[in-house]
Scaffold this motif. Sequence first.
Motif, PDB file in Angstrom:
ATOM      1  N   TYR A   1       0.832  -1.207   0.000  1.00 37.91           N
ATOM      2  CA  TYR A   1       0.000   0.000   0.000  1.00 37.91           C
ATOM      3  C   TYR A   1       0.864   1.252   0.000  1.00 37.91           C
ATOM      4  O   TYR A   1       1.894   1.311   0.651  1.00 37.91           O
ATOM      5  CB  TYR A   1      -0.927   0.028   1.217  1.00 37.91           C
ATOM      6  CG  TYR A   1      -1.839  -1.172   1.292  1.00 37.91           C
ATOM      7  CD1 TYR A   1      -2.579  -1.582   0.184  1.00 37.91           C
ATOM      8  CD2 TYR A   1      -1.952  -1.911   2.466  1.00 37.91           C
ATOM      9  CE1 TYR A   1      -3.412  -2.683   0.244  1.00 37.91           C
ATOM     10  CE2 TYR A   1      -2.786  -3.023   2.538  1.00 37.91           C
ATOM     11  CZ  TYR A   1      -3.510  -3.399   1.423  1.00 37.91           C
ATOM     12  OH  TYR A   1      -4.323  -4.487   1.485  1.00 37.91           O
TER      13      TYR A   1
ATOM     14  N   GLN B   1      -4.386   5.321  10.913  1.00 38.22           N
ATOM     15  CA  GLN B   1      -3.335   4.299  10.973  1.00 38.22           C
ATOM     16  C   GLN B   1      -1.972   4.871  11.343  1.00 38.22           C
ATOM     17  O   GLN B   1      -1.269   4.348  12.207  1.00 38.22           O
ATOM     18  CB  GLN B   1      -3.235   3.549   9.639  1.00 38.22           C
ATOM     19  CG  GLN B   1      -4.375   2.583   9.393  1.00 38.22           C
ATOM     20  CD  GLN B   1      -4.253   1.859   8.064  1.00 38.22           C
ATOM     21  OE1 GLN B   1      -3.711   2.395   7.091  1.00 38.22           O
ATOM     22  NE2 GLN B   1      -4.772   0.654   7.997  1.00 38.22           N
TER      23      GLN B   1
ATOM     24  N   SER C   1     -12.655 -10.294   2.607  1.00 36.28           N
ATOM     25  CA  SER C   1     -12.817  -8.871   2.289  1.00 36.28           C
ATOM     26  C   SER C   1     -13.789  -8.623   1.148  1.00 36.28           C
ATOM     27  O   SER C   1     -14.219  -7.516   0.939  1.00 36.28           O
ATOM     28  CB  SER C   1     -11.453  -8.263   1.961  1.00 36.28           C
ATOM     29  OG  SER C   1     -10.908  -8.912   0.836  1.00 36.28           O
TER      30      SER C   1
HETATM   31  P1  ADP Z   1     -10.108  -4.541  10.507  1.00 32.28           P
HETATM   32  O1  ADP Z   1      -9.273  -5.496  11.306  1.00 32.28           O
HETATM   33  O2  ADP Z   1     -10.014  -3.136  10.997  1.00 32.28           O
HETATM   34  O3  ADP Z   1     -11.509  -4.992  10.328  1.00 32.28           O
HETATM   35  P2  ADP Z   1      -8.337  -5.250   8.386  1.00 32.28           P
HETATM   36  O4  ADP Z   1      -7.093  -5.035   9.126  1.00 32.28           O
HETATM   37  O5  ADP Z   1      -8.779  -6.644   8.133  1.00 32.28           O
HETATM   38  O6  ADP Z   1      -9.520  -4.456   9.047  1.00 32.28           O
HETATM   39  O7  ADP Z   1      -8.224  -4.467   6.983  1.00 32.28           O
HETATM   40  C1  ADP Z   1      -9.289  -4.467   6.058  1.00 32.28           C
HETATM   41  C2  ADP Z   1      -8.755  -4.438   4.636  1.00 32.28           C
HETATM   42  O8  ADP Z   1      -8.170  -3.179   4.343  1.00 32.28           O
HETATM   43  C3  ADP Z   1      -7.685  -5.482   4.394  1.00 32.28           C
HETATM   44  O9  ADP Z   1      -7.916  -6.066   3.131  1.00 32.28           O
HETATM   45  C4  ADP Z   1      -6.409  -4.663   4.423  1.00 32.28           C
HETATM   46  O10 ADP Z   1      -5.379  -5.273   3.685  1.00 32.28           O
HETATM   47  C5  ADP Z   1      -6.868  -3.345   3.809  1.00 32.28           C
HETATM   48  N1  ADP Z   1      -6.016  -2.211   4.212  1.00 32.28           N
HETATM   49  C6  ADP Z   1      -5.588  -1.921   5.445  1.00 32.28           C
HETATM   50  N2  ADP Z   1      -4.829  -0.805   5.457  1.00 32.28           N
HETATM   51  C7  ADP Z   1      -4.767  -0.356   4.178  1.00 32.28           C
HETATM   52  C8  ADP Z   1      -4.131   0.769   3.532  1.00 32.28           C
HETATM   53  N3  ADP Z   1      -3.403   1.648   4.208  1.00 32.28           N
HETATM   54  N4  ADP Z   1      -4.320   0.898   2.203  1.00 32.28           N
HETATM   55  C9  ADP Z   1      -5.060   0.019   1.511  1.00 32.28           C
HETATM   56  N5  ADP Z   1      -5.672  -1.053   2.061  1.00 32.28           N
HETATM   57  C10 ADP Z   1      -5.543  -1.252   3.376  1.00 32.28           C
END
Ligand code: ADP
Length: 634
Positions: free
Chosen positions: A31, A38, A312
Amino acid sequence: MYGNIWKKRDRKEIKQAMSEHVRVLKQYFGYDSFREGQEELVESILAGQDTFGIMPTGAGKSICFQVPALMMQGITLVVSPLISLMKDQVEGLNQAGVHAAYLNSSLTMGQYRKALGYAKEGRYKIIYVAPERLVTEAFLDFAMQADISMLVVDEAHCVSQWGQDFRPSYLKIVEFIEKLPVRPVISAFTATATKEVRDDIIDILLLRNPKVVTTGFDRPNLYFAVQSPKDKYASMKNFLELHPNQSGIIYCLTRKYVEEVYKRLKEDGFSVTKYHAGLLDEERKVNQEDFIYSRAGIMVATNAFGMGIDKSDVRFVIHYNMPKNMESYYQEAGRAGRDGEAAECILLYAGQDVVTNQFFIDNNKDNQELDEISRKLVMERDRERLRKMTFYCFTNECLRDYALRYFGEYGSNYCGNCSNCLTQFENVDVTETARGIIGCVESSNQRFGTNLIIDTLHGARTVKIRSYRMDKNPYYGELSKVPLYRLRQVMNHLQLYGYLRVTDDQYAIVKLTEKSGAVLDGKEKVMMKLAKEQVHQAKAKTKHYRKEVVAGFSKEEFTEQEERLFEKLRALRTEIAGEEKVPPYIVFSDKTLVHMCMVKPETKEDMLTVSGVGEFKYEKYGERFLKCVREGQV
Ligand code: ADP
Ligand code: ZN
């Protein structure tokens, strides 16, 4: 003079460190930039401060601790409540080239020992561990010697009795921390926003002056809708037919409903599987994997399914029944569209759902060990939550706004991406109906609940009406010409706007308020927003999804050629997933594939600009995807 030089140096160092974590984000996860919240969380952890992140599902919590974990000297331990969640995260990390492992009851004794052995040798940077393992002898033996930089508490709300999923084993975390020779940085993450739970987490985990970061709870890519169809099944089937080949979850309130809906869908030829606590462990596991690996398109489940399900590309979440509260609803609905692409959340309401939920509250076995006073409090709180959930189904205001306000945020009152915002409403004068309702409540001495009042006004001939002699009430049958659903709508409106209130106890008696009199005396008019015409299911489609509010890419703009390329890339992804024995979205997310179709990379450099393609994954699959793109062009 010296001071100045130091300052400059500091700034330079800070800047270097900053670019370092962006580099890690790119290299391992592919990314380009951090999402809201974040970076703040990452920086706080790197600065050695206890950190608490409250972010909605799908916001990207894992990155917040995984990135610093990779940059810190020692090992990061992640406490996580669910086996499926650990497995998924560890697979994801391994795919990204990070050495990670999990320690939980899914391992045999031999595997467990082996993993601990590797951990001791320092082979893993990140270790996921079940809370009940923490204070076992074998684990402590490892932990006392290890260089532990950070302890992450994932799904931290499990530590709070007020939370949705209290787990007594979470209380072991503090015990564990206290045993460690050096206290590591502690970070905690949750998607539950209420204040009680938040405070509990900080207090119980003994976070030291934590940096707390809350990101918005809005999920702009989700379309929200409430429907009250006469025939839920038919209405849902219609929806499913309009969404072929998509992954979705159907939540039901009870196992019985799950079995019933599952059976009918199966008979109707849908690709469907099921999940509830009544199934054997093995069957649950197989079904869950069928869904995650996209072998089954639709999952019919009770709320037992889902916490930590990281799939996802879930495109819709249908609630076949209204859940017990907004927290559950938002969390379950939030499992749609984690990849940021448009997804739909549809709630099918029926009056019976309220009755069923009420029954669960009155017979909740979980609260038995509580003392009398606490139990009463918990029950009252649950009833109040159920009421707010019901109002969500009846409000004609923006649904998103309603939900955000519930969680203490202020949205705008128009989102343009929910069934209410997309329905034409008109302001209707409902004073006559309102007066009837309030009059009936007054004349029966404020002794009855909603249903009896409505039945009386409508002139129902039931045993209950007769036994309470409500057929002799002056308002009996007074509003028999008003449809029942409208009576209910107005009744809810009156409660929502404080013209009436309902007692907190199990009887839920309707009472007058200081605002009732003015309506009864004809001094105040009651206006209500009502739909001009009922929108049909089929119209409520993603098309309304406001693209401009989502920073990302959407498949909707695809040319036919891109559409074909997308299918090819998807097929390649499935192939690789099969080889690697991981779910397809662990290889690349839908979003990554969509972006790849738009970028149409020709070289490695191009490919690395695609969101979600990091160095490690490029080395593994980059060439194959490049080839697929090349062939897809002709
Ligand atoms: P949560 O635990 O908050 O529900 P996740 O950590 O599973 O969410 O992240 C959700 C999705 O977003 C995942 O597919 C992850 O790879 C994606 N993701 C997380 N941070 C970024 C970012 N900075 N840019 C693009 N995609 C991201
Ligand atoms: Zn809206």
